[in-house]
Design a protein around this motif. Structure first.
Motif, mmCIF file in Angstrom:
data_model
loop_
_atom_site.group_PDB
_atom_site.id
_atom_site.type_symbol
_atom_site.label_atom_id
_atom_site.label_comp_id
_atom_site.label_asym_id
_atom_site.label_seq_id
_atom_site.Cartn_x
_atom_site.Cartn_y
_atom_site.Cartn_z
ATOM 1 N N VAL A 43 126.758 31.562 101.174
ATOM 2 C CA VAL A 43 127.654 32.353 100.338
ATOM 3 C C VAL A 43 127.060 33.744 100.068
ATOM 4 O O VAL A 43 127.753 34.759 100.106
ATOM 5 N N LEU A 44 125.728 33.785 99.872
ATOM 6 C CA LEU A 44 125.081 35.085 99.650
ATOM 7 C C LEU A 44 125.130 35.949 100.904
ATOM 8 O O LEU A 44 125.414 37.146 100.839
ATOM 9 N N ILE A 45 124.821 35.328 102.048
ATOM 10 C CA ILE A 45 124.824 36.094 103.301
ATOM 11 C C ILE A 45 126.197 36.722 103.531
ATOM 12 O O ILE A 45 126.316 37.918 103.812
ATOM 13 N N ALA A 46 127.231 35.920 103.363
ATOM 14 C CA ALA A 46 128.586 36.429 103.594
ATOM 15 C C ALA A 46 128.917 37.566 102.638
ATOM 16 O O ALA A 46 129.436 38.612 103.047
ATOM 17 N N PHE A 47 128.607 37.368 101.362
ATOM 18 C CA PHE A 47 128.903 38.417 100.382
ATOM 19 C C PHE A 47 128.097 39.686 100.667
ATOM 20 O O PHE A 47 128.616 40.799 100.576
ATOM 21 N N ILE A 48 126.826 39.499 101.004
ATOM 22 C CA ILE A 48 125.976 40.678 101.222
ATOM 23 C C ILE A 48 126.458 41.478 102.427
ATOM 24 O O ILE A 48 126.614 42.702 102.344
ATOM 25 N N ILE A 49 126.716 40.811 103.552
ATOM 26 C CA ILE A 49 127.119 41.609 104.727
ATOM 27 C C ILE A 49 128.504 42.215 104.528
ATOM 28 O O ILE A 49 128.787 43.303 105.018
ATOM 29 N N ASN A 50 129.347 41.549 103.761
ATOM 30 C CA ASN A 50 130.663 42.130 103.494
ATOM 31 C C ASN A 50 130.542 43.363 102.595
ATOM 32 O O ASN A 50 131.053 44.434 102.910
ATOM 33 N N TYR A 51 129.837 43.218 101.503
ATOM 34 C CA TYR A 51 129.753 44.344 100.560
ATOM 35 C C TYR A 51 128.921 45.501 101.103
ATOM 36 O O TYR A 51 129.194 46.663 100.800
ATOM 37 N N ALA A 52 127.922 45.203 101.943
ATOM 38 C CA ALA A 52 127.116 46.277 102.530
ATOM 39 C C ALA A 52 127.997 47.210 103.352
ATOM 40 O O ALA A 52 127.792 48.430 103.365
ATOM 41 N N ALA A 53 128.989 46.652 104.037
ATOM 42 C CA ALA A 53 129.887 47.479 104.845
ATOM 43 C C ALA A 53 130.655 48.457 103.949
ATOM 44 O O ALA A 53 130.771 49.647 104.264
ATOM 45 N N TYR A 54 131.142 47.948 102.819
ATOM 46 C CA TYR A 54 131.878 48.838 101.904
ATOM 47 C C TYR A 54 130.953 49.869 101.268
ATOM 48 O O TYR A 54 131.302 51.042 101.138
ATOM 49 N N PHE A 55 129.767 49.417 100.864
ATOM 50 C CA PHE A 55 128.821 50.372 100.265
ATOM 51 C C PHE A 55 128.451 51.467 101.257
ATOM 52 O O PHE A 55 128.336 52.631 100.901
ATOM 53 N N ALA A 56 128.260 51.082 102.527
ATOM 54 C CA ALA A 56 127.897 52.077 103.548
ATOM 55 C C ALA A 56 128.954 53.177 103.617
ATOM 56 O O ALA A 56 128.625 54.363 103.699
ATOM 57 N N GLU A 57 130.213 52.781 103.547
ATOM 58 C CA GLU A 57 131.295 53.769 103.608
ATOM 59 C C GLU A 57 131.309 54.642 102.354
ATOM 60 O O GLU A 57 131.585 55.837 102.420
ATOM 61 N N ILE A 58 131.005 54.042 101.221
ATOM 62 C CA ILE A 58 130.941 54.829 99.979
ATOM 63 C C ILE A 58 129.782 55.833 100.065
ATOM 64 O O ILE A 58 129.930 57.004 99.731
#
Lengths: 233, 250
Positions: free
Chosen positions: A105-120
């Motif tokens: 669950v952490l891995i999925a959340f981290i890789i998902n949110y990292a993509a959004y943070f990268a764009e921000i």
């Protein structure tokens, strides 16, 4: 996790009074906080790495990162949770331990949110006037000095509002963990609401209050940080 | 020995040949003004001299040491450009002060973290320079608390703190109200009196006339005419220069 063991026991007891329900929710909120906290710890720095990959001079790295961001943003987080959880078994034939779901669950959340943070982060970096880089260059700052001393502090100030948005969304997104049977607060709230002799819909309402109060706190803290950076334009 | 020497500089952006062939030498203590219409290449020339743009051809030297030159039709830059950058400072049209640093930190940070000089010594020098520029009470202010004229004076101090051999100004008053222009020009004039070597790209003709040892008129990527201010303004040789100067006569 302790909560996983705790929950069935509570559900099994016939007397699900409102105080008991609130206690159960509070305990399960620990799981929500666990997902929330570790996702931020992982995704905020990983997002920076992803941003660098997007800016890499090596084309295959750029392609990979762009593909990754595209998939993370273009598919449901719930599906990503399922894929991460089942991938070791379905792709590699590895049987994972029962508590693998707590890491998945952490891995999925981290890789998902990292993509959004990268764009921000990208939008933040791109909003810094080119004159800042030029002034630093003429003064002889190295690339690393320019980045850490001149650009990064200005970028952080600019991305705080969208990062706050994303953090608040994350608090609520934790409820998607139910997709791989991780019982955070909302999943438990649904279970309680559906079980006979429980306070029913009030449970979901109580869960909403938990989210709201916590997000109010998040917004408050982020505003304090923004205020701290108000000393410059 | 010349401080800056540019020989047969060329620069294109795609098909746009901005600098066709410009040679320019600036000696110690000399104040050179560059004037010319928009798009004439004067700012690009300054950006080439300060390594913000790479030259497309020619030779660029500081203190007789080559920073860029041609070899087999290709421009080669010196490996350690940091050494070259120590020779010059640049004052931008839009100041480009660091908004998250106080005035004092804007001035002292590069000497301390780039030149690795002693912090206290740099600070004392910076405060003296700020005092001289009438900014003593602004040391702890942030750039957004200053007027345009104050910002530009701070950016001049920031450049001076690096102790450059030559100081470039890229239209230093173009972003300022006419009222604030004077205070910046006064400071540049003061530096000229102290024999600071300077190259100033400017639209302020009366300033160019009063302060410069030499005025260069650039148009179409070439030097059309140059000379002492009284020659260029008083005894203009070229029709194009006359045309250009006509616009500034009231």
């Amino acid at each position: 996790m302790t909560t996983s063991a705790f929950v069935p026991m509570l559900l099994a007891t016939a007397k699900m009074t409102i105080p008991n329900m609130l206690l159960a929710l509070a305990e399960a909120f620990g799981v929500t906080l666990y997902i929330f906290g570790f996702t931020l710890l992982g995704a905020l720095p990983l997002g920076m790495l992803v941003y660098f990959g997007k800016k890499s001079r090596i084309a295959p790295i750029r392609w990979f990162v762009n593909g990754y961001i595209s998939i993370m943003r273009g598919t449901p987080l719930m599906l990503q949770l399922i894929v991460v959880y089942f991938a070791p078994h379905l792709v590699f034939g590895v049987t994972m331990a029962r508590n693998w779901r707590n890491l998945a669950v952490l891995i999925a959340f981290i890789i998902n949110y990292a993509a959004y943070f990268a764009e921000i982060y990208r939008s933040g970096f791109e909003s810094i006037p080119v004159g800042q880089y030029e002034a630093a260059q003429v003064l002889g700052y190295s690339k690393a000095q320019t980045f850490f001393k001149i650009i990064l502090p200005q970028m952080i100030k600019r991305v705080l509002p969208p990062v706050t948005n994303e953090i608040i969304t994350l608090v609520k997104d934790t409820s998607l963990s139910s997709a791989i049977a991780v019982t955070e607060m909302f999943t438990l709230a649904k279970k309680i609401a559906n079980s006979p002799g429980s306070p029913g819909m009030i449970t979901l309402f109580a869960a909403g209050i938990f989210y709201y109060v916590f997000n109010y706190l998040v917004a408050f803290v982020m505003r304090r940080i923004e205020k701290k950076l108000d000393y410059f334009e | 020995m010349s401080i800056l020497s540019m020989e047969h500089i060329q620069k294109s952006f795609g098909d746009n040949h901005v600098i066709k062939d410009i040679s320019l030498t600036v000696d110690q203590g000399e104040v050179v003004s560059i004037i010319g219409p928009s798009g004439s290449g004067k700012s690009t020339l300054l950006r080439c001299a300060t390594l913000l743009e790479t030259i497309g051809g020619g030779t660029l030297s500081y203190l007789d040491e080559k920073a860029a030159w041609e070899e087999n039709g290709k421009v080669i830059y010196k490996k350690n450009l940091g050494e070259v950058r120590r020779h010059f400072g640049l004052v931008f049209q839009n100041f480009n002060l660091f908004p998250h640093y106080t005035v004092l930190k804007n001035v002292t940070d590069a000497p301390v973290s780039v030149l690795k000089r002693d912090r206290e010594e740099v600070k004392a020098e910076a405060l003296a320079l700020l005092e001289k520029m009438g900014l003593a009470d602004k040391a702890d202010a942030y750039p957004d608390q200053l007027s345009g004229g104050q910002k530009q004076r701070v950016s001049i101090v920031r450049a001076l703190a690096m102790k450059p051999d030559i100081l470039f100004f890229d239209e230093p008053t173009s972003a300022l109200d006419p009222e604030l222009t004077g205070e910046v020009l006064k400071v540049i004039k003061q530096l000229a009196e102290e024999k600071m070597t300077m190259v100033v790209v400017t639209h302020e003709m009366s300033f160019a006339r009063a302060v410069s040892d030499r005025v260069i008129f650039i148009d179409g990527g070439r030097i059309v005419e140059q000379g002492k201010p009284e020659e260029l303004f008083g005894d203009t040789q070229h029709e194009r220069t006359r045309q250009f100067l006509q616009n500034y006569k009231q």
